[in-house]
Scaffold this motif. Structure first.
Motif, PDB file in Angstrom:
ATOM      1  N   SER B   8       0.798  -1.229   0.000  1.00  0.00           N
ATOM      2  CA  SER B   8       0.000   0.000   0.000  1.00  0.00           C
ATOM      3  C   SER B   8       0.833   1.283   0.000  1.00  0.00           C
ATOM      4  CB  SER B   8      -0.912   0.001   1.231  1.00  0.00           C
ATOM      5  OG  SER B   8      -0.133  -0.130   2.411  1.00  0.00           O
ATOM      6  N   LYS B  15      -2.275   3.914  -7.190  1.00  0.00           N
ATOM      7  CA  LYS B  15      -3.420   3.336  -6.458  1.00  0.00           C
ATOM      8  C   LYS B  15      -4.710   3.496  -7.256  1.00  0.00           C
ATOM      9  CE  LYS B  15      -1.726   3.781  -1.720  1.00  0.00           C
ATOM     10  NZ  LYS B  15      -1.681   4.630  -0.532  1.00  0.00           N
ATOM     11  N   LYS B  34       1.912  -5.258  -7.974  1.00  0.00           N
ATOM     12  CA  LYS B  34       2.219  -4.297  -6.904  1.00  0.00           C
ATOM     13  C   LYS B  34       3.735  -4.138  -6.743  1.00  0.00           C
ATOM     14  CE  LYS B  34      -1.950  -5.237  -4.201  1.00  0.00           C
ATOM     15  NZ  LYS B  34      -2.453  -5.794  -2.933  1.00  0.00           N
TER      16      LYS B  34
END
Lengths: 102, 193
Positions: B8, B15, B34
């Motif tokens: 994250s 994102k 990712k």
């Protein structure tokens, strides 16, 4: 024929010599498996020799030594590329020996 | 994922792109995406150039053959994520439903060409033992693989000995088969750019 030489050289130059959060010397040590500091040693050895055995505790130990996540990221990447590169170069050398062709 | 930054820590724009991909595909964004999207100037972009050339550059090996090599290397490294991901791509690329799985479970008896069989054996040894000999290479060449084909196979081996190690070290989440099928369609259509 595919030719990864240029792209591979650029990759190695970037991870070892380019700007990063981890010291260039730490990235180099992880890449070569030489001169590793204490808590990093088990993690980097596992990444190079049997990465499936890396655990949460290995990562936690590296972080507890004062490294940031970004530094661990760069050092693990350097170790993985270093091991793959040693295997690649050793295999190319065996091929050259077998055929006599560069 | 063992590092929160890889899960994250991406930029706002990345994102937003992940949210869009998830909405369109109906599948979670794979952890490999990712990884290559995190600070891509450090690893993702330069590594993707290597992998694109190895997997989709000109070669006497088909795309399906190279995806099968990737799956075999992953399987030898005991990397579940990469094994499932590249078995799905190879299966789809061969288009026959089962030859990739058969070759992975027993390359010695699978219905594949002799040059490919000998190359898979050599790649398995290199991945497992971290070294091969000139005699190993002579065996592959005697089976009919050209010098260039061996070089091309070693390029695949380089890429997937990097990616598999990172998948395991960072502990990629292994999703269900639908996510791998969606990933396989994407990799066959767009490659590794």
């Amino acid at each position: 024929m595919s030719d990864i030489r240029g792209a591979r050289n650029a990759l190695l130059k970037r991870i070892l010599e380019g700007a990063g959060e981890a010291a260039s010397s730490d990235r180099q040590s992880a890449f070569t498996l030489n001169g590793l500091r204490g808590p990093l040693r088990p993690l980097i050895d596992k990444v190079a020799r049997h990465a499936f055995a890396v655990t949460d505790e290995d990562i936690a130990a590296a972080m507890a030594s004062g490294l940031s996540e970004d530094q661990v990221f760069e050092i693990v990447v350097s170790a993985a590329i270093g091991q793959a590169n040693r295997q690649y170069e050793a295999a190319l050398e065996a091929l050259v020996t077998a055929t006599g062709k560069e | 994922m063992r590092l929160r930054i890889l899960d994250s820590g991406h930029s706002f724009g990345t994102k937003a792109l992940f949210a869009f991909i998830q909405m369109v595909s109906g599948q979670p964004v794979l952890d490999v995406v990712k990884l290559v999207s995190y600070r891509p100037d450090f690893y993702g972009k330069p590594m993707s150039r290597v992998t694109q050339e190895a997997m989709r550059g000109p070669s006497a090996w088909s795309v399906a053959d190279r995806e099968l090599m990737a799956a075999l290397i992953a399987s030898t490294n005991q990397c579940e994520f990469c094994t499932k991901a590249h078995t799905a791509v190879a299966q789809r690329a061969y288009g026959d439903g089962g030859s990739a799985s058969a070759a992975l479970s027993d390359p010695d008896t699978a219905k594949i060409s002799e040059p490919l069989r000998a190359t898979l054996r050599m790649l398995r040894k290199l991945t497992l033992e971290h070294a091969v000999t000139a005699d190993d290479m002579r065996t592959v060449l005697a089976a009919g693989a050209s010098h260039q084909q061996v070089e091309d196979a070693l390029a695949v081996c380089f890429s997937f000995n990097v990616i598999g190690r990172l998948a395991d070290a960072f502990e990629f989440l292994v999703p269900g088969p639908d996510a791998f099928e969606a990933g396989a369609k994407y990799l066959l259509a767009r490659g590794y750019r």
